[in-house]
Scaffold this active site. Structure first.
Site, mmCIF file in Angstrom:
data_model
loop_
_atom_site.group_PDB
_atom_site.id
_atom_site.type_symbol
_atom_site.label_atom_id
_atom_site.label_comp_id
_atom_site.label_asym_id
_atom_site.label_seq_id
_atom_site.Cartn_x
_atom_site.Cartn_y
_atom_site.Cartn_z
ATOM 1 N N CYS A 24 10.267 0.704 -5.336
ATOM 2 C CA CYS A 24 9.473 1.304 -4.806
ATOM 3 C C CYS A 24 10.092 1.866 -3.101
ATOM 4 C CB CYS A 24 8.406 1.283 -4.724
ATOM 5 S SG CYS A 24 7.061 2.634 -3.667
ATOM 6 N N CYS A 40 7.527 2.928 -0.670
ATOM 7 C CA CYS A 40 7.366 2.295 -0.142
ATOM 8 C C CYS A 40 7.836 0.716 0.536
ATOM 9 C CB CYS A 40 6.132 0.479 -1.173
ATOM 10 S SG CYS A 40 5.286 1.704 -2.450
ATOM 11 N N ASP A 41 8.768 1.188 0.593
ATOM 12 C CA ASP A 41 9.456 -0.162 1.417
ATOM 13 C C ASP A 41 11.407 0.087 1.715
ATOM 14 O OD1 ASP A 41 7.876 -2.469 0.355
ATOM 15 O OD2 ASP A 41 9.561 -2.982 -1.643
#
Ligand code: NDP
Length: 327
Positions: A137, A140-141
């Protein structure tokens, strides 16, 4: 531990589950949504959404899901922070589900909207380096790799979107694809090829993810799918974006599925082979898999659930003995 009874039990809280809830609540079915581990579903790990109708300007995935949840609650849905761990559906309506909390949920109808999850390559180093350079992701990261060298693996919409997103954080993004042609939408491809921060690397598969001395990802070993030649590419972050698998583990041996694990439904409807059990969204759709199509099938599930309940009531009335006054 409590027992909750509803006319419409919905498992899953993405666009499909929330849309089913909105329609179900407005039909006075007093739905319960058991939200699962990721309330809001896949859109909560997305940033920009520009293809969901109704918004002229770009909206954020998490915001869109908050709105859907609030709308479902506003019209009378009960949200449960629980995850279903077992279901008993073989005997027909009412259906029984058990939550991780120990609570029991009884639904006269059951709407399955459990969605799909990211797939992994299954090569050495991938799991071991999860959170240490390997992720599924970028939204997300990606932030953790500011100014660093990153790679994305895959050639679909997700991979291209992730690569484009990562250019917000890095000037050195490589898209590794196993063919020499992307399957993503043309508009995304145009954006990708127009970016001077992204380099496509064609005809390569990942053989393994390799850690450096610090225990974090250092490089990837690749194999050329045409020549078989081996090579390596250095990377601080690697994002696997090769598609999704449906979350249907709960229904194994309980409902028919295709080879990919997607639930089978009657063509053009959300009806499974068990009357009163409906499947909607990514859990039964491996073709379109869009928020808007998931919302559409969620709506269909609610409408069909309403019809099913009406026939159930009718059958009960038919079966009831004629009542006469005592002589
Ligand atoms: P897709 O299934 O569309 O693409 C998966 C990609 O990964 C393909 O390019 C495939 O290669 C590659 N791949 C699969 N397995 C492997 C493997 N083992 N090793 C290497 N490469 C592999 O998945 P997506 O997640 O990209 O998209 C899923 C659906 O969601 C699609 O319908 C897409 O349109 C939609 N979507 C829409 C978005 C939007 O509209 N904004 C955003 C994101 C997704 P190959 O091409 O060779 O098969």
């Amino acid at each position: 531990m409590a027992t909750h009874h509803t006319k419409m039990l919905i498992i899953g809280s993405g666009p499909a589950g929330y849309s089913a809830a909105i329609y179900g609540a407005r039909a006075m079915l007093e739905p319960i949504v058991v939200q699962g581990l990721q309330p809001g579903g896949q859109l909560t790990i997305t940033t920009d959404v520009e293809n969901y109708p109704g918004f002229k300007d770009v909206v954020q995935g998490p915001w869109l899901m908050e709105q859907m949840q609030a709308q479902a609650e506003h019209v009378g849905t009960r949200m449960m922070w629980d995850t279903i761990v077992d279901v008993d559906i073989a005997g027909g309506s009412p259906f029984r589900a058990i939550g991780d909390s120990g609570d029991e949920y009884i639904g006269d109808t059951l709407v399955i909207a459990t969605g799909a999850q990211a797939k992994w390559l299954g090569v050495p180093g991938e799991q071991e380096l999860g959170g240490k350079g390997v992720s599924a992701c970028a939204t997300c990261d990606g932030f953790f790799y500011r100014g660093k060298k990153v790679v994305v693996i895959g050639g679909g919409n997700t991979a291209v979107e992730e690569a484009l997103y990562l250019t917000n954080h890095s000037d050195d993004v490589t898209l590794i694809h196993r063919r020499d042609e992307l399957r993503s939408e043309k508009i995304l491809q145009e954006r990708l090829f127009a970016s001077d921060k992204i380099t496509p690397l064609w005809n390569k598969t990942v053989d393994r993810f390799v850690a450096g001395e610090n225990g974090a990802l250092d490089h990837l070993e690749l194999v050329d799918t045409v020549t078989g030649e081996k090579s390596t590419i250095a990377a601080d972050g690697a994002f696997v974006a090769i598609g999704h698998a449906p979350a249907t583990e709960l229904f194994k041996d309980k409902l028919p599925m295709d080879d990919g694990g997607y639930l089978l439904v009657e063509a053009g409807t959300p009806k499974t082979e068990i009357p009163g059990v409906f499947a909607c969204g990514d859990v039964m759709d491996h073709t379109y898999r869009q928020a808007v199509t998931a919302a559409g099938t969620g709506c269909m599930a609610a409408l069909d659930a309403e019809k099913f309940l009406a026939t159930l009531d009718f059958a009960k009335e038919e079966a009831a003995p004629e009542m006469t006054a005592a002589e």
